[in-house]
Write an enzyme that holds these catalytic residues in place. Sequence first.
Site, mmCIF file in Angstrom:
data_model
loop_
_atom_site.group_PDB
_atom_site.id
_atom_site.type_symbol
_atom_site.label_atom_id
_atom_site.label_comp_id
_atom_site.label_asym_id
_atom_site.label_seq_id
_atom_site.Cartn_x
_atom_site.Cartn_y
_atom_site.Cartn_z
ATOM 1 C CG HIS A 181 -2.015 1.000 1.146
ATOM 2 N ND1 HIS A 181 -3.291 0.753 1.612
ATOM 3 C CD2 HIS A 181 -2.054 2.264 0.666
ATOM 4 C CE1 HIS A 181 -4.046 1.822 1.434
ATOM 5 N NE2 HIS A 181 -3.303 2.760 0.854
ATOM 6 C CG HIS A 198 -0.561 6.866 -1.104
ATOM 7 N ND1 HIS A 198 -1.685 7.504 -1.589
ATOM 8 C CD2 HIS A 198 -1.016 5.939 -0.224
ATOM 9 C CE1 HIS A 198 -2.767 6.997 -1.022
ATOM 10 N NE2 HIS A 198 -2.383 6.031 -0.188
ATOM 11 C CE LYS A 217 -7.143 1.828 -3.101
ATOM 12 N NZ LYS A 217 -6.257 2.875 -2.593
ATOM 13 C CG HIS A 227 -10.269 3.936 0.216
ATOM 14 N ND1 HIS A 227 -9.300 4.661 0.878
ATOM 15 C CD2 HIS A 227 -11.449 4.512 0.572
ATOM 16 C CE1 HIS A 227 -9.867 5.631 1.586
ATOM 17 N NE2 HIS A 227 -11.169 5.544 1.410
ATOM 18 C CG HIS A 271 -7.380 1.642 4.644
ATOM 19 N ND1 HIS A 271 -8.609 1.691 4.035
ATOM 20 C CD2 HIS A 271 -6.562 2.451 3.923
ATOM 21 C CE1 HIS A 271 -8.534 2.485 2.986
ATOM 22 N NE2 HIS A 271 -7.316 2.960 2.889
ATOM 23 C CG HIS A 330 -8.748 11.261 2.316
ATOM 24 N ND1 HIS A 330 -8.729 10.517 1.155
ATOM 25 C CD2 HIS A 330 -8.225 10.468 3.280
ATOM 26 C CE1 HIS A 330 -8.235 9.329 1.417
ATOM 27 N NE2 HIS A 330 -7.925 9.274 2.705
ATOM 28 C CG ASP A 363 -2.555 4.701 3.467
ATOM 29 O OD1 ASP A 363 -2.338 5.222 2.365
ATOM 30 O OD2 ASP A 363 -3.680 4.702 3.999
#
Length: 567
Positions: A134, A136, A217, A246, A272, A320, A360
């Site tokens: 995971h 980024h 994803k 997600h 998650h 976010h 993450d």
Amino acid sequence: MSRISRQAYADMFGPTVGDRVRLADTALWVEVEKDFTIYGEEVKFGGGKVIRDGMGQGQMLAAEAMDLVLTNALIIDHWGIVKADIGIKHGRIAVIGKAGNPDVQPGVNVPVGPGTEVIAAEGKIVTAGGVDSHIHFICPQQVDEALNSGVTTFIGGGTGPATGTNATTCTPGPWYLARMLQAADSLPINIGLLGKGNASRPDALREQIGAGAVGLKLHEDWGSTPAAIDCCLGVAEEMDIQVAIHTDTLNESGCIEDTLAAIGDRTIHTFHTEGAGGGHAPDIIRAAGQANVLPSSTNPTLPYTINTVDEHLDMLMVCHHLDPSIAEDVAFAESRIRRETIAAEDILHDMGAFAMTSSDSQAMGRVGEVVLRTWQVAHQMKLRRGPLAPDTPYSDNFRVKRYIAKYTINPALTHGIGHEVGSVEVGKLADLVLWSPAFFAVKPALVLKGGMIVTAPMGDINGSIPTPQPVHYRSMFGALGAARHATRMTFLPQAAMDRGLAEALNLRSLIGVVNGCRRVRKPDMVHNTLQPLIEVDAQTYQVRADGELLVCEPASELPLAQRYFLF
């Protein structure tokens, strides 16, 4: 016959069968199950030691000997906790057994010759390099941080610190996939890229897989609707790649029942799965009980502590693109952070219902703490729940195998790369991590990438020896020049290989082809196969597994923490 005390033997050659080793400052102990070396014929390098010409070193040419031997290593892997010599040839694990000179020693299957390098692993633990599924790709410096923590493989997506990448693990479209594959070619870590899976028609998804995406994803910020889920999984089934998801925190396009219906019986990797990192509020955790769902955690919620909830609210607002002055954004954040489900997550890991851990990275997760936090959970659960059968109060071998599988073999199997990485097994890339037991899971002693040292703690460069302070991690020769290309791997799907993508992009690294993604199911998750019926009370958020209420107090003190990071 000469005899030696058990303590003296361990000091000289490392622990043997029946000896127990404590893992750093945790409550976890491992017991050596088997010793592949032969008493009285052990090999060791150094002045007055065994690996000398005509003694432990033979006369064979390089073709008949190992390139590298790790002597007397304590291997901790999902398949066992054993003492052995490890032979490495052409950057891959060639033999796990007994090293030495077969001309004068019995039982040798790891031949040492004039062309053999040696790493002394006496008293050291050897594990497989971690697989962080995971990622980024927000900045390339993540690679150094991960390697220094014992992680050697990245699966994820992104294009740098773009707004989309800060929130989602997607490398969208053929142009960005090409550029990121070219960038990855120079990074000393294995990499597989995820494309954007949010589409209701299949052609744009097929295009990304042909352009090199090893998976797709689905992310709520792009719209994880039932139509997108169904379309994405349909393409995955067709092209043998993995889908990570997600889900929809706000339950706008459906609740968890709708998402599970859209998934059907098709395999999917749920990120998650507890929900603080995102997903159907408050009950995405229910997905962990499905036979076709491969559930993972990201590390900020691991383990549950007195600070976990407060930290998450701030993280969520940043990652976010939320505004604390907008009431709806605040409500969105608060709906995702639930003490009850976070506490249950640790227990579900200990039960083997959650199969994987991941980071993450920089998007509500710490790229350098996957290994560390996994073992903090194992420690906490031993304190809270006692030994796991068949363990005893004096040995935690089964628990240790369960937890090490969460960041090694299970993510590798999930993403179709388990034939190349994820365990200390013959034929796989020699991505190995050496630890002093006192620093296990915190600070590696050496990290090997494809059989070459890629990073290590190193002292004053002008020192007369390698150890004077200041000691800190530095990149080694395995991370430099063309050596990177011979020791790292880029993963591609078969569709991209059929198009000749590696040649078209002039990729110089080793290429691994993902396969078998669609066949992997929960029973294939090593030591983490439990499929409980998970229920969540919509009002209190209490979690039950097969009727058992899952509760535990937050930790106020942890191992593998401040005492290791003063310097």
